[in-house]
Design a protein around this motif. Sequence first.
Motif, PDB file in Angstrom:
ATOM      1  N   ASN A  92       0.741  -1.092   0.148  1.00  0.00           N
ATOM      2  CA  ASN A  92       0.427  -0.088  -0.160  1.00  0.00           C
ATOM      3  C   ASN A  92       1.087   1.501  -0.307  1.00  0.00           C
ATOM      4  OD1 ASN A  92      -2.508  -1.862  -0.217  1.00  0.00           O
ATOM      5  ND2 ASN A  92      -2.898  -1.112   2.317  1.00  0.00           N
ATOM      6  N   GLY A  93       1.964   1.306   0.690  1.00  0.00           N
ATOM      7  CA  GLY A  93       3.346   2.491   0.481  1.00  0.00           C
ATOM      8  C   GLY A  93       3.087   2.685  -0.712  1.00  0.00           C
ATOM      9  N   ALA A  94       3.092   2.060  -2.056  1.00  0.00           N
ATOM     10  CA  ALA A  94       3.333   1.894  -2.804  1.00  0.00           C
ATOM     11  C   ALA A  94       2.043   2.522  -4.464  1.00  0.00           C
ATOM     12  CB  ALA A  94       4.301   0.891  -4.153  1.00  0.00           C
ATOM     13  N   SER A  95       1.125   1.871  -3.217  1.00  0.00           N
ATOM     14  CA  SER A  95      -0.072   1.642  -4.128  1.00  0.00           C
ATOM     15  C   SER A  95      -1.720   3.322  -4.315  1.00  0.00           C
ATOM     16  CB  SER A  95      -1.082   0.824  -3.817  1.00  0.00           C
ATOM     17  OG  SER A  95      -0.960  -0.331  -4.353  1.00  0.00           O
ATOM     18  N   ASP A  96      -0.909   3.315  -2.154  1.00  0.00           N
ATOM     19  CA  ASP A  96      -1.838   4.706  -1.968  1.00  0.00           C
ATOM     20  C   ASP A  96      -0.748   5.622  -2.855  1.00  0.00           C
ATOM     21  OD1 ASP A  96      -2.726   3.077  -0.207  1.00  0.00           O
ATOM     22  OD2 ASP A  96      -2.103   4.273   1.479  1.00  0.00           O
ATOM     23  N   LEU A  97       0.684   6.089  -2.653  1.00  0.00           N
ATOM     24  CA  LEU A  97       1.675   7.947  -3.419  1.00  0.00           C
ATOM     25  C   LEU A  97       0.923   7.792  -5.249  1.00  0.00           C
ATOM     26  CD1 LEU A  97       3.580   8.848  -4.101  1.00  0.00           C
ATOM     27  CD2 LEU A  97       5.184   7.294  -4.484  1.00  0.00           C
ATOM     28  N   MET A  98       0.787   6.430  -6.050  1.00  0.00           N
ATOM     29  CA  MET A  98       0.142   6.518  -7.144  1.00  0.00           C
ATOM     30  C   MET A  98      -1.393   6.872  -7.286  1.00  0.00           C
ATOM     31  SD  MET A  98       2.722   5.162  -8.996  1.00  0.00           S
ATOM     32  CE  MET A  98       3.883   4.797  -8.516  1.00  0.00           C
ATOM     33  N   GLN A  99      -2.330   6.340  -6.601  1.00  0.00           N
ATOM     34  CA  GLN A  99      -3.540   7.112  -6.565  1.00  0.00           C
ATOM     35  C   GLN A  99      -3.365   8.685  -5.870  1.00  0.00           C
ATOM     36  OE1 GLN A  99      -6.173   5.452  -3.975  1.00  0.00           O
ATOM     37  NE2 GLN A  99      -4.689   3.110  -5.084  1.00  0.00           N
TER      38      GLN A  99
END
Length: 151
Positions: free
Chosen positions: A109-116
């Motif tokens: 989620n650290g990477a996913s949240d950044l993309m969002q």
Amino acid sequence: MSVENRLEELGITLPEAAAPVASYMPVVVEGGFAYVSGQLPFIDGKLVTGRCGDDVDIDGGMEAARACGLMILAQLKAAGVLEKVTRVVKLGAFVNSTGDFTDQPKVANGASDLMQDVFGEKGRHSRAAVGVPALPLGAAVEVDAVIAVSD
């Protein structure tokens, strides 16, 4: 709003795109997609190493995954396609973890949240989050990406 403006609005400064550590290209753009090779987590220029479930907790893993995401953005910028992103299609998160650690999705989620945060709705993506026994250079996390880009 441009991606660069959005990054500035979020207070994000991208790191320098890391050079490959072996025989591969960091980004290949083909057929309307940018394929970003696995990126390792660097924070303040230092590689984040360790193993989730051992010496890296979930928050530390998420921070490492976010750092991988920042490096993905840096690689897209270096390849000249950051402003051409039309959709983050898929992220693959590889989490250096112990056999009994099962929170790889939370770490990713650290990477996913950044993309969002950066791309809004077009930053929502499919994803795999996989636990592995070791990663290059002892990294805690590695993330690769498939990104749709315009001509």
